[in-house]
Design a protein around this motif. Structure first.
Motif: not given
Length: 187
Positions: A132-157
């Motif tokens: 459960a912890g590994l799944g949470g780390a992967l899911g949460g990590g993927a979400a912050v990665f998307v935020g980092w990769a999209m930067a300012n475009r996240l809120e726009e898109r």
């Protein structure tokens, strides 16, 4: 394995548009695509997911089956409330470049977010809290990665507020069904 998959998907969905993802997105937009920022965000996601899973495992040892089901309903309700709560933070105009300060803020935000409430719930329900912890780390990590990769475009898109409200409604319905089944009202 079920706890890993459920925790990963639920954590990613619950972290979409969350305060930690928005902070990483906004900082990446202002500071540029710093790999240090990404490393801090991923490390914080992993640490908070591990803490949440461990906490859930400790709770599950002291609870009966009905109590654990009611706890899951409460965790779902808290996650729904956190998703529905509006995020009125403004983008930082002069953000810190201190990775330590960023790590502290991210850690504090992630420790009490909807994603970690769900990891606690999965750790209570399923026998394998490390998964459960590994799944949470992967899911949460993927979400912050998307935020980092999209930067300012996240809120726009992405319609983040609509996604968060939709998720809050789904979590609320699941909390009600789970709570009513724990009380024996529905089968």
């Amino acid at each position: 394995m079920t706890s890993l998959i459920f925790a990963m998907v639920a954590s990613f969905l619950a972290a979409t548009g969350a305060r930690d993802q928005l902070l990483v997105s906004r900082l990446a937009g202002v500071l540029g695509g710093s790999h240090g920022l990404l490393a801090v965000a991923l490390a914080s996601s992993a640490a908070t997911a591990a803490i949440a899973a461990w906490f859930g495992a400790q709770l599950s040892q002291t609870m009966s089956e009905n109590a654990s089901t009611m706890f899951v309903a409460i965790a779902l309700l808290l996650a729904a409330f956190e998703c529905a709560w509006p995020n009125r933070e403004k983008a930082p105009k002069e953000p810190t470049r201190s990775l330590g300060a960023i790590a502290i803020v991210l850690f504090a935000r992630q420790l009490t977010d909807a994603s970690r409430f769900l990891v606690v719930a999965f750790a209570v329900v399923f026998a394998s809290w490390p998964l459960a912890g590994l799944g949470g780390a992967l899911g949460g990590g993927a979400a912050v990665f998307v935020g980092w990769a999209m930067a300012n475009r996240l809120e726009e898109r992405l319609p983040l507020r609509a996604i968060r409200i939709g998720l809050a409604v789904v979590l609320f319905i699941l909390a009600m069904i789970t709570g009513l089944s724990a009380r024996g009202i529905i089968g």
